[in-house]
Write an enzyme that holds these catalytic residues in place. Sequence first.
Site, PDB file in Angstrom:
ATOM      1  N   HIS A  34      41.738  90.612 -50.560  1.00  0.00           N
ATOM      2  CA  HIS A  34      42.299  91.360 -51.473  1.00  0.00           C
ATOM      3  C   HIS A  34      41.404  91.018 -52.667  1.00  0.00           C
ATOM      4  O   HIS A  34      40.144  90.668 -52.601  1.00  0.00           O
ATOM      5  CB  HIS A  34      43.753  90.601 -51.523  1.00  0.00           C
ATOM      6  N   HIS A  37      39.708  87.716 -53.647  1.00  0.00           N
ATOM      7  CA  HIS A  37      38.596  87.565 -52.855  1.00  0.00           C
ATOM      8  C   HIS A  37      37.538  88.256 -53.449  1.00  0.00           C
ATOM      9  O   HIS A  37      36.360  87.675 -53.772  1.00  0.00           O
ATOM     10  CB  HIS A  37      38.616  87.873 -51.360  1.00  0.00           C
ATOM     11  N   GLY A 149      38.309  79.818 -55.445  1.00  0.00           N
ATOM     12  CA  GLY A 149      39.266  80.094 -56.196  1.00  0.00           C
ATOM     13  C   GLY A 149      40.121  78.937 -56.814  1.00  0.00           C
ATOM     14  O   GLY A 149      40.591  77.985 -56.335  1.00  0.00           O
ATOM     15  N   ASP A 152      43.777  77.878 -55.339  1.00  0.00           N
ATOM     16  CA  ASP A 152      43.572  76.816 -54.304  1.00  0.00           C
ATOM     17  C   ASP A 152      42.839  75.336 -55.002  1.00  0.00           C
ATOM     18  O   ASP A 152      42.098  74.903 -54.553  1.00  0.00           O
ATOM     19  CB  ASP A 152      42.955  77.073 -52.984  1.00  0.00           C
ATOM     20  N   ILE A 178      43.522  85.572 -59.633  1.00  0.00           N
ATOM     21  CA  ILE A 178      44.240  86.899 -59.594  1.00  0.00           C
ATOM     22  C   ILE A 178      45.413  87.272 -59.115  1.00  0.00           C
ATOM     23  O   ILE A 178      45.899  86.795 -58.013  1.00  0.00           O
ATOM     24  CB  ILE A 178      42.952  87.910 -58.812  1.00  0.00           C
TER      25      ILE A 178
END
Length: 280
Positions: A34, A37, A149, A152, A178
């Site tokens: 998505h 990523h 990201g 996490d 995001i």
Amino acid sequence: MVITRTREELYKILEEFSKKPGKLALIPTMGNLHDGHLSLIKLAKLKASKTITTIFVNPLQFGKNEDFKKYPRTEKLDIEKLKKEHCDILFIPRNGEEVFSKTEKVTSLDSGSLGSELCGKIRPGHFNGVLTVVNRLFELINPDVAVFGAKDYQQQILIKKMAKSLHPQISLIKAPIIRSKNGVALSSRNNYLSEKELELAANLFKCLQNSVTSYQKREKLNEILDNANSFLVSKDLMPDYFELRDSELNIISKNNYIGKKIFLGSVTINNTRLIDNIEF
Ligand code: AMP
């Protein structure tokens, strides 16, 4: 984009790419890509001239009753998206053997005490599985840069600690979260939710935002956390945890902490667990 499904081919491609100038950035994923990523790939491209994405649904990081089998696998669409982002290499192992070969000893990593807190408390062994596979990917690919990201957050901190001791030559980059228009952090697991549930899920971000505001107004931390938990329950989001920590995830128990802090929350809605956080 060059696509490889075997380790042997991967080594050959990496050998070829090593002749080209510039750094190589790795973006490890489990696929079902998505915009979250894809933002990692965009960021990687700013830091390195060559990019490699991996798509591997790592069995080691799923518990017995978790969603390994039903985890969304959308290979064709993922490949299209990666091509659009001009990713250079995709490693999508044809099976687990290409990552952890039966003839080699797997270095199983231990995520220590932090690995058993927060998400690790709800998912025992999860972070050992994450560290084991990321270490393996670092060994196989040996990138200059790797992007993870901030969604996490605990994973990214544990990987940073692991890399500092085992792969100090790799620079780690943390990419911002995001979100969808209503604030929900993008996640492959959002696919499990109905529209109504996604609307409710937006309250996790709201709750994080409210908690930051309350903290900045110097409200008492235990009251902020109590209010947050009640708010989440009132929105049908069952809290697994909602905590304030410092940016290295050490516990903060007072509301006069000066350095960078983070509110982190995990909620379950209709058997789907969602996580989110705000650093401030
Ligand atoms: P996954 O495929 O869920 O293992 O995620 C692969 C990478 O994408 C991890 O580094 C995640 O933290 C990152 N990621 C997932 N969702 C988001 C998001 N909404 N914003 C930024 N990064 C994300």
